[in-house]
Motif scaffolding. Sequence first.
Motif, mmCIF file in Angstrom:
data_model
loop_
_atom_site.group_PDB
_atom_site.id
_atom_site.type_symbol
_atom_site.label_atom_id
_atom_site.label_comp_id
_atom_site.label_asym_id
_atom_site.label_seq_id
_atom_site.Cartn_x
_atom_site.Cartn_y
_atom_site.Cartn_z
ATOM 1 N N PRO A 156 0.852 -1.575 -0.002
ATOM 2 C CA PRO A 156 0.096 0.074 0.059
ATOM 3 C C PRO A 156 0.733 1.796 -0.243
ATOM 4 O O PRO A 156 0.366 1.976 -0.932
ATOM 5 N N SER A 157 2.021 1.386 0.868
ATOM 6 C CA SER A 157 2.428 2.252 0.587
ATOM 7 C C SER A 157 2.791 2.696 -0.984
ATOM 8 O O SER A 157 3.780 4.122 -1.233
ATOM 9 N N ALA A 193 2.655 6.396 -3.026
ATOM 10 C CA ALA A 193 3.033 7.017 -3.265
ATOM 11 C C ALA A 193 3.750 7.064 -4.745
ATOM 12 O O ALA A 193 3.902 8.161 -5.495
ATOM 13 N N GLU A 194 3.869 5.926 -5.888
ATOM 14 C CA GLU A 194 3.622 5.761 -7.015
ATOM 15 C C GLU A 194 2.680 5.453 -7.780
ATOM 16 O O GLU A 194 2.705 4.440 -7.803
ATOM 17 N N PRO A 195 1.171 6.157 -7.326
ATOM 18 C CA PRO A 195 0.079 5.538 -7.793
ATOM 19 C C PRO A 195 0.464 4.798 -9.979
ATOM 20 O O PRO A 195 0.196 5.514 -10.840
ATOM 21 N N PRO A 196 -0.481 3.791 -9.325
ATOM 22 C CA PRO A 196 -0.129 3.171 -11.439
ATOM 23 C C PRO A 196 -1.489 3.440 -12.222
ATOM 24 O O PRO A 196 -2.369 4.292 -11.547
ATOM 25 N N VAL A 197 -1.034 3.463 -13.507
ATOM 26 C CA VAL A 197 -2.205 3.635 -14.528
ATOM 27 C C VAL A 197 -3.100 2.371 -14.320
ATOM 28 O O VAL A 197 -3.099 1.366 -13.841
ATOM 29 N N PRO A 198 -4.366 3.122 -15.037
ATOM 30 C CA PRO A 198 -5.826 2.140 -14.474
ATOM 31 C C PRO A 198 -5.964 1.119 -15.220
ATOM 32 O O PRO A 198 -6.530 0.106 -14.425
ATOM 33 N N THR A 229 -11.995 -2.568 -3.662
ATOM 34 C CA THR A 229 -13.461 -3.094 -3.587
ATOM 35 C C THR A 229 -13.186 -4.540 -4.338
ATOM 36 O O THR A 229 -12.475 -4.834 -4.778
ATOM 37 N N TYR A 230 -14.456 -4.742 -4.280
ATOM 38 C CA TYR A 230 -14.529 -7.307 -4.644
ATOM 39 C C TYR A 230 -16.109 -7.394 -4.735
ATOM 40 O O TYR A 230 -16.401 -7.789 -3.510
ATOM 41 N N ALA A 231 -16.212 -7.476 -6.270
ATOM 42 C CA ALA A 231 -17.161 -8.123 -6.063
ATOM 43 C C ALA A 231 -17.342 -9.457 -6.418
ATOM 44 O O ALA A 231 -16.610 -9.777 -7.520
ATOM 45 N N ASN A 285 -9.173 5.508 -10.086
ATOM 46 C CA ASN A 285 -9.736 6.751 -8.795
ATOM 47 C C ASN A 285 -9.387 6.303 -7.605
ATOM 48 O O ASN A 285 -10.279 6.907 -6.956
ATOM 49 N N GLY A 286 -7.904 6.095 -6.953
ATOM 50 C CA GLY A 286 -8.270 5.964 -5.739
ATOM 51 C C GLY A 286 -8.502 4.538 -5.179
ATOM 52 O O GLY A 286 -8.427 4.720 -3.985
ATOM 53 N N VAL A 287 -9.360 3.945 -5.687
ATOM 54 C CA VAL A 287 -9.351 2.695 -5.139
ATOM 55 C C VAL A 287 -8.836 1.482 -6.022
ATOM 56 O O VAL A 287 -8.894 1.239 -6.547
ATOM 57 N N PHE A 288 -8.564 0.766 -5.707
ATOM 58 C CA PHE A 288 -7.809 -0.698 -6.054
ATOM 59 C C PHE A 288 -9.181 -1.860 -6.056
ATOM 60 O O PHE A 288 -9.961 -1.973 -5.169
ATOM 61 N N GLU A 289 -9.535 -2.286 -7.461
ATOM 62 C CA GLU A 289 -10.773 -2.508 -7.073
ATOM 63 C C GLU A 289 -10.546 -3.803 -8.481
ATOM 64 O O GLU A 289 -8.770 -4.080 -9.566
ATOM 65 N N ALA A 290 -10.563 -4.815 -7.125
ATOM 66 C CA ALA A 290 -10.006 -6.424 -7.220
ATOM 67 C C ALA A 290 -10.763 -7.498 -8.322
ATOM 68 O O ALA A 290 -12.045 -7.082 -8.193
ATOM 69 N N SER A 291 -9.800 -8.216 -8.539
ATOM 70 C CA SER A 291 -10.386 -9.512 -9.325
ATOM 71 C C SER A 291 -10.681 -10.719 -8.887
ATOM 72 O O SER A 291 -11.257 -11.270 -9.612
#
Length: 147
Positions: A41-42, A46-51, A88-90, A111-117
């Motif tokens: 998470p750090s 520190a360096e957000p990846p591309v979407p 978030t995880y569906a 957009n600031g949220v990790f969308e887990a698959s």
Amino acid sequence: MKNLKKKRRIQVIALATVALIVSTALIGYAMRDGINYFRSPSQVMAEPPVPTEVFRIGGLVEDGSLVRGQGETVRFSVTDGGATVPVTYAGVLPDLFEENQGMVGTGRYVNGVFEASEILAKHDETYMPKEVVDALKEQGVYQEPDA
């Protein structure tokens, strides 16, 4: 006759070289989606990846952050002690998934949220993935499990 053999040998070598280059390019193209790098998470903050980048994130499920039963999406936060990332995880979470336990998720940071698959949780009382242990040790919050 000798000149014809030499010409044929050069053609075969050139054809083999082209085939090797094409096969290497095809293998590299096929593997591009199969490689998922781990980030703590750090590192994500520190360096957000591309979407569009698929990667793995791991740490501890933050205490009090797990929200179930509000639609199909489960929400929680993962932390390594230095930063916290909302997730978030569906889908159906693993049986051993709970707060204050180690987890690793695969997905995208949008957009600031990790969308887990995909979400993986520990498989017994003492196991924690090596990447998660390293990230927690780096932040100084790792505690050895009771023997």
